[in-house]
Enzyme design. Structure first.
Site, short mmCIF file in Angstrom:
data_model
loop_
_atom_site.label_atom_id
_atom_site.label_comp_id
_atom_site.label_asym_id
_atom_site.label_seq_id
_atom_site.Cartn_x
_atom_site.Cartn_y
_atom_site.Cartn_z
N HIS A 101 13.84 -26.02 7.28
CA HIS A 101 14.27 -27.35 6.85
C HIS A 101 14.03 -27.55 5.37
O HIS A 101 14.03 -28.68 4.89
CB HIS A 101 13.56 -28.40 7.70
CG HIS A 101 13.86 -28.22 9.16
ND1 HIS A 101 14.96 -28.79 9.76
CD2 HIS A 101 13.26 -27.47 10.10
CE1 HIS A 101 14.99 -28.42 11.04
NE2 HIS A 101 13.98 -27.61 11.27
N LYS A 131 -8.14 -12.31 -16.74
CA LYS A 131 -9.55 -12.46 -16.36
C LYS A 131 -10.44 -12.34 -17.59
O LYS A 131 -11.32 -13.15 -17.83
CB LYS A 131 -9.89 -11.31 -15.38
CG LYS A 131 -10.64 -11.68 -14.14
CD LYS A 131 -10.64 -10.49 -13.15
CE LYS A 131 -11.84 -10.53 -12.24
NZ LYS A 131 -11.80 -9.60 -11.13
N GLU A 172 0.56 -7.92 -6.64
CA GLU A 172 -0.41 -7.24 -7.50
C GLU A 172 -0.25 -5.72 -7.44
O GLU A 172 -0.53 -5.02 -8.41
CB GLU A 172 -1.84 -7.65 -7.07
CG GLU A 172 -2.82 -7.62 -8.22
CD GLU A 172 -4.20 -8.15 -7.87
OE1 GLU A 172 -4.60 -8.07 -6.69
OE2 GLU A 172 -4.87 -8.63 -8.77
O1 G6P Z 1 -13.80 -8.74 -5.42
P1 G6P Z 1 -13.76 -9.09 -6.85
O2 G6P Z 1 -14.22 -7.99 -7.74
O3 G6P Z 1 -14.49 -10.37 -7.11
O4 G6P Z 1 -12.25 -9.32 -7.22
C1 G6P Z 1 -11.49 -10.37 -6.71
C2 G6P Z 1 -10.09 -10.25 -7.23
O5 G6P Z 1 -10.19 -10.16 -8.63
C3 G6P Z 1 -9.09 -9.75 -9.41
O6 G6P Z 1 -8.32 -10.84 -9.71
C4 G6P Z 1 -8.30 -8.64 -8.83
O7 G6P Z 1 -7.10 -8.47 -9.51
C5 G6P Z 1 -8.05 -8.86 -7.36
O8 G6P Z 1 -7.38 -7.75 -6.83
C6 G6P Z 1 -9.36 -9.02 -6.67
O9 G6P Z 1 -9.15 -9.14 -5.30
#
Ligand code: G6P
Length: 427
Positions: free
Chosen positions: A289, A400, A268
């Site tokens: 293995h 997202k 990331e």
């Molecule tokens: O802690 P939050 O805001 O719920 O985010 C949780 C995750 O969400 C996203 O996918 C980000 O790219 C991650 O880097 C992060 O750790």
């Protein structure tokens, strides 16, 4: 922590000592940039100050009074993997579970498996808006209600200043732990985000931070003086020469999650603008293995990172009169694992395949503090050398947002249309 980069030189990818010498000026510049970022507590760089700035009392206060059988951490990505790495490697006594995925059958199985009246829930989200985390938490809350357990008595929230989770914590007067400013999730293992679970699970948080502080002190303007930068610069230089994959292979079962944590950190942070290095998760000796065949004899486009503790508890191998196995008797599982480690290193080197050895003294708080901090610093250095924006994740956010849109809550409801046009199904 110690890093040996000798086996990364003069292999199939042609990295030579001279190349690293030439790179060292750029490492010095990158180190200056990193130090400026740390001094100004800039977003991302602030994570490298955590050994000094993290307040372990905040997690202690929040954990105080709880003595659960189970700790259920509800979070995803950086809000789960750091804590999981710590509790898997070092936790004692408390059964730590991580609800990160939203696979319904799996979530139900976990909720059926734990005694909710003996469970503490830590719901963790920096943004306080992540759909998986909030959905899982709503499911957990309902399960607690159904079991006659007052969830408000057993929930600790870890989040930022704003967001849905903060509002919920305020509304129900839940204990809340603040996520520090300037620390992206994947760099937050050594902050309140990773440390609440660690504290509840009996990890010595002070020793962990002391290990990280030691490694912080070893950051210097030359890759030859800093183990973290030796790793970051070498992985970068190899990636530039075609090491598209970095297989992280710890030789300790308790570090299996560490490879998962590393995968998020590396992918990331560094996967931007057509650059980056694909992290592969491996485990020694098990994957000798399976994956080792590819690493030694497949395309020469990989680096293997071998991690091992120098000392560990051991178990003797009983004597046997079984034909051909007498060489094992009187030896130990630890000696066998060590022999496997050295054999893998030699096997890769003999085939011209680049590998790096990282050693910590033990899988203990100090060792983990050093290891996690060093990998974060290595990643930041790599990002500087590659010129990528290490602390953003626009590609993840696209997905997202699209998922939220498909559920009717986001700005991008037409995500399906993108793939619909491209479908080529074979039935
Ligand atoms: O802690 P939050 O805001 O719920 O985010 C949780 C995750 O969400 C996203 O996918 C980000 O790219 C991650 O880097 C992060 O750790």
């Amino acid at each position: 922590m110690n890093v040996d980069i000798g086996n990364a030189l003069d292999g199939d990818l042609g990295l030579a000592r001279d190349d690293l010498d030439a790179l060292d000026d750029r490492v010095a510049d990158a180190h200056d940039r990193i130090e400026r970022g740390r001094a100004e507590a800039e977003h991302g760089y602030a994570a490298l100050n955590l050994p000094e700035t993290c307040d372990p009392h905040a997690v202690r206060r929040a954990a105080d009074g709880f003595d659960p059988d189970h700790l259920l951490t509800v979070g995803i990505g950086g809000s789960a993997l750091g804590a999981a790495t710590l509790t898997d490697a070092l936790g004692t006594g408390v059964d730590c579970r991580y609800l990160d995925n939203v696979d319904p059958a799996w979530v139900r199985a976990i909720l059926d498996d734990v005694d909710l009246s003996e469970t503490v829930v830590n719901v963790v989200s920096r943004s306080g808006t992540t759909a998986e985390t909030l959905s899982n938490f709503l499911v957990v809350r309902e399960a607690m209600d159904a079991a006659g357990v007052d969830w408000t008595e057993r929930t600790v929230v870890t989040t930022g200043e704003a967001g849905n989770l903060r509002s919920m914590a305020d509304r129900h007067d839940l204990p809340a732990v603040d996520v520090p400013d300037g620390v992206p999730g994947r760099f937050s293992a050594l902050s309140t985000v990773g440390l609440f679970a660690a504290e509840v699970a009996g990890v010595d948080v002070d020793a962990l931070l002391a290990g990280a502080a030691d490694e912080a002190e070893r950051l210097a303007g030359s890759l030859f003086e800093s183990p973290a930068y030796a790793y970051g610069a070498t992985t970068y230089a190899l990636a530039e020469r075609g090491a598209a994959t970095n297989a992280m292979m710890p030789y300790a079962e308790s570090l299996e999650r560490f490879a998962e944590w590393f995968a998020q950190l590396w992918a990331e942070s560094l996967g931007k603008d057509g650059r980056g290095q694909t992290p592969a998760r491996a485990l020694g000796a098990t994957d000798q293995h399976s994956q080792l065949q590819l690493y030694r004899a497949g395309p020469a486009d990989k680096l293997v990172t071998l991690v091992r503790p120098r000392e560990a508890d051991d178990v003797g191998i009983p004597e046997t009169d079984l034909e051909g196995l007498s060489y094992l008797g009187g030896s130990s599982l630890g000696e066998l694992l060590d022999a496997e480690f050295r054999a893998t290193e030699a096997s890769l080197a003999a085939a011209g395949r680049e590998n790096v050895r990282i050693e910590i003294d033990r899988v203990d708080e100090r060792g983990l503090g050093e290891l996690l901090y060093a990998m974060e610093a290595a990643c930041v250095l790599y990002g500087e050398l590659a010129g990528v924006s290490t602390f953003t994740q626009p590609a993840v956010e696209w997905g997202k947002n699209a998922a939220r849109g498909l559920l009717g809550g986001g700005e991008f409801p037409e995500a399906d249309a993108v793939t619909e046009k491209r479908r080529l199904e074979v039935e």
